[in-house]
Design a protein around this motif. Structure first.
Motif, short mmCIF file in Angstrom:
data_model
loop_
_atom_site.label_atom_id
_atom_site.label_comp_id
_atom_site.label_asym_id
_atom_site.label_seq_id
_atom_site.Cartn_x
_atom_site.Cartn_y
_atom_site.Cartn_z
N UNK A 294 -3.48 4.43 1.48
CA UNK A 294 -3.40 4.41 3.12
C UNK A 294 -3.24 5.79 3.71
N UNK A 295 -4.07 6.18 4.64
CA UNK A 295 -4.18 7.63 5.22
C UNK A 295 -4.01 7.38 6.79
N UNK A 296 -2.85 7.58 7.04
CA UNK A 296 -2.35 7.41 8.35
C UNK A 296 -2.95 8.56 9.30
N UNK A 297 -3.47 8.16 10.66
CA UNK A 297 -4.17 9.07 11.40
C UNK A 297 -5.43 9.74 10.95
N UNK A 298 -6.07 8.67 9.97
CA UNK A 298 -7.82 9.28 9.60
C UNK A 298 -8.41 8.94 10.72
N UNK A 299 -9.70 9.76 10.57
CA UNK A 299 -10.76 9.68 11.54
C UNK A 299 -11.37 8.36 11.52
N UNK A 300 -11.23 7.69 10.32
CA UNK A 300 -11.61 6.26 10.58
C UNK A 300 -10.40 5.49 10.25
N UNK A 301 -10.07 4.62 11.40
CA UNK A 301 -8.98 3.89 11.30
C UNK A 301 -8.76 2.73 10.10
N UNK A 302 -9.86 2.45 9.61
CA UNK A 302 -9.90 1.47 8.49
C UNK A 302 -9.35 2.32 6.94
N UNK B 67 -11.04 -2.66 2.29
CA UNK B 67 -11.72 -1.86 1.26
C UNK B 67 -12.86 -1.17 1.81
N UNK B 68 -13.22 0.03 1.33
CA UNK B 68 -14.19 0.84 1.85
C UNK B 68 -15.70 0.03 1.59
N UNK B 69 -15.74 -0.88 0.58
CA UNK B 69 -16.90 -1.68 0.54
C UNK B 69 -17.13 -2.46 1.62
N UNK B 70 -16.17 -2.65 2.47
CA UNK B 70 -16.18 -3.64 3.76
C UNK B 70 -16.46 -2.93 4.86
N UNK B 71 -16.38 -1.62 5.06
CA UNK B 71 -16.37 -0.82 6.18
C UNK B 71 -17.61 -1.07 6.78
N UNK C 160 -9.91 11.41 4.22
CA UNK C 160 -10.51 10.21 4.19
C UNK C 160 -10.17 9.71 2.79
N UNK C 161 -10.65 8.06 2.66
CA UNK C 161 -10.54 7.79 1.27
C UNK C 161 -11.76 8.21 0.77
N UNK C 162 -12.83 8.42 1.11
CA UNK C 162 -14.12 8.82 0.62
C UNK C 162 -13.77 10.21 -0.35
N UNK C 163 -12.68 10.85 -0.01
CA UNK C 163 -12.36 12.40 -0.55
C UNK C 163 -11.79 12.16 -1.78
N UNK C 164 -11.25 11.02 -2.16
CA UNK C 164 -10.63 10.68 -3.51
C UNK C 164 -11.99 11.04 -4.56
N UNK C 165 -13.14 10.80 -4.23
CA UNK C 165 -14.13 10.78 -5.17
C UNK C 165 -14.26 12.22 -5.78
N UNK D 120 0.96 -1.19 0.02
CA UNK D 120 -0.11 -0.07 -0.03
C UNK D 120 0.84 1.33 0.09
N UNK D 121 0.27 2.58 -0.55
CA UNK D 121 1.18 3.62 -0.30
C UNK D 121 0.34 4.68 0.64
N UNK D 122 1.10 5.66 0.96
CA UNK D 122 0.46 6.78 1.80
C UNK D 122 -0.01 7.74 0.92
N UNK D 123 -1.35 7.92 0.72
CA UNK D 123 -2.21 8.87 -0.02
C UNK D 123 -1.46 10.29 0.04
N UNK D 124 -1.05 10.60 1.32
CA UNK D 124 -0.63 11.93 1.47
C UNK D 124 0.76 12.20 1.42
N UNK D 125 1.55 11.29 0.89
CA UNK D 125 3.01 11.64 0.78
C UNK D 125 3.34 10.83 -0.57
N UNK D 126 2.85 10.11 -1.32
CA UNK D 126 3.22 9.56 -2.43
C UNK D 126 3.35 10.43 -3.52
N UNK D 127 4.26 10.00 -4.29
CA UNK D 127 4.70 11.02 -5.43
C UNK D 127 3.73 10.68 -6.58
#
Length: 255
Positions: A89-97, A103-107, A66-71, A29-36
């Motif tokens: 991945x989003x470290x320290x996100x409000x939703x730890x998942x 996957x968000x579909x399984x939240x 959040x991952x939802x913000x990707x939309x 996985x990759x960190x969504x907030x730091x990945x190039x």
């Protein structure tokens, strides 16, 4: 690939290396907030355009919360979101998942598990004993099978797990820093940096790798250096010759 990297078809080499990188990226996985932008292109579902748009959105709006913000990212539609979300991945996100491989579909499944145990999702992730009390059969549906549930539980037990083995601590000999510090007869710790058909190159911490000729790899006859050493292996070598003028170091691994 060592000495042979220029002997193979370059397009095939790039294709193979890209496949390895993609496999690693989608496993870890990759960190969504730091990945190039370049790294993001290796994530399943993303291409050069969507990776560029993610980075531009991040620069304009700040870190993803959040991952939802990707939309909200331009040209990143529902189908792409389904493909890529589980690898970002989003470290320290409000939703730890959001920092796991779930996957968000399984939240909703995890949320139901937590509610059934009278706790929050975060508490469920932290409490390993509580996880053991969950009966997965109760969550099987026509669209969610036991394999999916087993994968979810494995991720809850080790969220954001790193599949790499623990790194072995290594230190070079503090007496040597430059090739001029080497003396014949010294025993030094080193790391194998390259393996060829005539021996192995070892880094002993002097900015110039030394060569352990195939005849010096072991006290026995060696037909293939790969039978004795492997890349990045930690070894102990003896200095047998130092040529400062030509920047050449000869080493031995014989007893």
């Amino acid at each position: 690939v060592g000495q042979y990297q220029h002997d193979v078809d370059q397009s095939e080499l790039k294709k193979s290396l890209d496949m390895v990188v993609e496999s690693c990226v989608n496993t870890v996985g990759v960190n969504l907030n730091t990945a190039s932008r370049h790294l993001l292109t290796y994530v399943s579902g993303l291409n050069t355009t969507t990776a560029k748009n993610i980075v531009e959105y991040r620069e304009k709006n700040g870190a993803f919360k959040s991952r939802a913000e990707l939309k909200k990212v331009p040209r990143l539609g529902p189908a792409t979101f389904v493909q890529c979300a589980g690898f970002l991945r989003i470290p320290n996100a409000k939703n730890p998942l959001d920092n796991s491989a779930v996957h968000p579909e399984s939240y909703d499944i995890v949320k139901r598990m937590a509610e059934d145990k009278g706790c929050t999702v975060a508490q469920l992730i932290e409490d390993k004993n509580l996880q053991k009390t969950i009966k997965l059969d109760a969550y099987v549906t026509p669209t969610v099978g036991m394999l999916t549930l087993t994968d979810i539980m494995a991720e809850l037990q080790r969220p954001g797990r790193d599949p790499r083995a623990a790194v072995e601590v290594f230190e070079f000999d503090p007496r040597v820093h430059e090739i001029g510090d080497l003396q014949v007869g010294m025993l030094l710790p080193g790391i194998v940096t390259n393996i060829t058909n005539f021996g192995a190159f070892v880094d002993v911490g002097v900015h110039q790798d030394g060569l352990v000729h195939i005849s010096q790899l072991a006290d026995r006859y060696v037909k293939d250096p790969n039978d004795v050493v492997k890349l990045h292996q930690h070894v102990v070598v003896r200095v047998t010759e130092v040529d400062c003028k030509r920047q050449r170091i000869s080493l031995s691994m014989k007893e």
